[in-house]
Write an enzyme that holds these catalytic residues in place. Structure first.
Site, PDB file in Angstrom:
ATOM      1  N   HIS A 266       0.845  -1.186   0.000  1.00  0.00           N
ATOM      2  CA  HIS A 266       0.000   0.000   0.000  1.00  0.00           C
ATOM      3  C   HIS A 266       0.881   1.236   0.000  1.00  0.00           C
ATOM      4  O   HIS A 266       1.940   1.254   0.631  1.00  0.00           O
ATOM      5  CB  HIS A 266      -0.927   0.010   1.223  1.00  0.00           C
ATOM      6  CG  HIS A 266      -2.075   0.949   1.087  1.00  0.00           C
ATOM      7  ND1 HIS A 266      -1.969   2.301   1.340  1.00  0.00           N
ATOM      8  CD2 HIS A 266      -3.367   0.738   0.719  1.00  0.00           C
ATOM      9  CE1 HIS A 266      -3.141   2.876   1.129  1.00  0.00           C
ATOM     10  NE2 HIS A 266      -4.002   1.962   0.749  1.00  0.00           N
ATOM     11  N   ASP A 317      -7.997  -4.931  -0.955  1.00  0.00           N
ATOM     12  CA  ASP A 317      -8.442  -5.584  -2.188  1.00  0.00           C
ATOM     13  C   ASP A 317      -8.252  -7.096  -2.154  1.00  0.00           C
ATOM     14  O   ASP A 317      -8.964  -7.823  -2.848  1.00  0.00           O
ATOM     15  CB  ASP A 317      -7.691  -5.017  -3.394  1.00  0.00           C
ATOM     16  CG  ASP A 317      -8.016  -3.563  -3.651  1.00  0.00           C
ATOM     17  OD1 ASP A 317      -9.204  -3.214  -3.596  1.00  0.00           O
ATOM     18  OD2 ASP A 317      -7.086  -2.780  -3.900  1.00  0.00           O
TER      19      ASP A 317
END
Length: 375
Positions: A266, A317
């Site tokens: 991320h 996700d």
């Protein structure tokens, strides 16, 4: 005489990494503790205890609703239907266009038919935000069924947000655990500070353009595989892997070719995404009722192998992709589901930007040819 300031090359912040461009009261991301709060509330607490309607209200108004929830829900439920012109537009779009193109086009059309498109008072923008929040599930469900050759199912005013959407997609309200897992995904995806799509919306808003244009820009940003499209890529990867036994070899090939493994890492969180534990539990619960142990095994094996090889942890996700797949959503619809959630955060930021606006206009450092003559 050249000053030190003139001779020093400016520092370039590629991707605006580490640059603080404004303040916001909507959400806070703390990379050091991998935490995320909406209006001060930890997101995992909101996902565990609140409905998506409550969280939408919180993002827009700054406080969780009490007595206000009944009127808020009534207004949302009364705004779910799409008119015949929108139905005709959706029916005419090419079958092979990406569902995100459908959502983007639909939002543009909402703006085109809004006689007060350019009215940008706080009250007008709130009404438009609520309208988009209410109608997006109908648009997405209509497109899902259209691609399957099925007749659209109109919204049901007696059902909550999540139940209504799932009923419009599948013709029935699924198991309670599936409804709750879907609702939790909506809460977890709803807002994330100045991410790429939100910043795109704020840039457009800063020009004093209308809210529909800002949301359309955000949808365009979210379509990218490095942003919202990642949840689709995660499921495509899992289908390619096929079984948990093949996951380590598949991962080794990816890493040796220096290819990105979707669903991991991320831009902000370096030690893990605080939203993942909640969504992984939701995935496990859906897998129990939807015969999804195969995907859960791939998830666990790939997660462990990736961490052992790179020390990189999954982002939201990664569990959301297989969870949506087990809920029977077509993979190409995963990112439109993200839009349904993030419309709350986008519009909260649009209204915040409009309330204290300054045109967003960064500088660049020229790296091309020096000035030269045509002769």
């Amino acid at each position: 005489m050249t000053t030190a300031t003139e001779s020093e090359a400016p520092r370039i912040h590629k991707g605006l990494a580490g640059v603080v461009v404004d303040t916001t009261a909507i959400s806070k991301v703390v990379p050091e503790t991998n935490s995320l709060t909406y209006r001060g509330y930890p997101v995992q607490d909101l996902a565990a205890q609140c409905s998506f309607e409550q969280v939408a209200y919180l993002l827009w108004h700054g406080e969780l609703p009490t007595d206000q929830l009944a009127l808020f829900s009534q207004r949302e439920r009364a705004s779910r239907r799409i008119d015949r012109s929108m139905q005709a537009l959706l029916a005419k779009l090419p079958d092979n266009c990406h569902p995100m193109d459908v959502v983007r086009t639909a939002i543009s059309y909402l703006g085109a038919e809004d006689l007060e498109e350019d009215v940008d008072t706080a009250e007008a923008n709130y009404a438009k935000s609520l309208r988009m929040f209410a109608v997006l599930p109908t648009i997405v469900a209509t497109d899902i069924r259209r691609r399957q050759g099925l007749t659209p199912i109109p919204p049901h005013s007696q059902l909550g947000y999540a139940q209504n959407f799932l009923n419009m997609c599948f013709g029935e309200v699924p198991e309670p655990v599936v409804v709750r897992a879907f609702e939790q995904s909506m809460v977890l995806y709803a807002e994330h500070s100045f991410n790429a799509s939100t910043f795109a919306a704020r840039v457009v808003t800063s020009t004093q353009s209308d809210i529909y244009s800002a949301v359309t820009a955000a949808i365009g940003a979210l379509k990218g595989s490095l942003h919202g499209g990642a949840n689709e890529a995660v499921m495509h990867d899992m289908l390619e892997i096929g079984s948990a036994e093949k996951a380590p070899e598949w991962l080794h090939g990816k890493l040796s070719r220096k290819e990105k493994v979707m669903g991991f890492g991320h831009r902000v969180y370096k030690n893990g995404d605080s939203r993942v534990p909640t969504m992984k539990v939701a995935l496990e619960q859906v897998a129990q009722v939807r015969d999804g142990q195969r995907w859960l095994d791939i998830y666990n094996t790939l997660e462990s192998a990736m961490f052992a090889a790179t020390r990189i942890k999954p982002n939201l996700d990664f569990p959301t992709g297989p969870a949506y797949y087990l809920m029977d959503f077509p993979i190409e619809s995963f990112t439109p589901l993200f839009v349904m959630s993030r419309i709350t955060g986008w519009t909260a930021h649009i209204m915040e930007q409009a309330a204290s606006n300054a045109l967003i206009r960064p500088l660049s450092e020229y790296s091309g040819q020096p000035q030269r003559s045509l002769v």
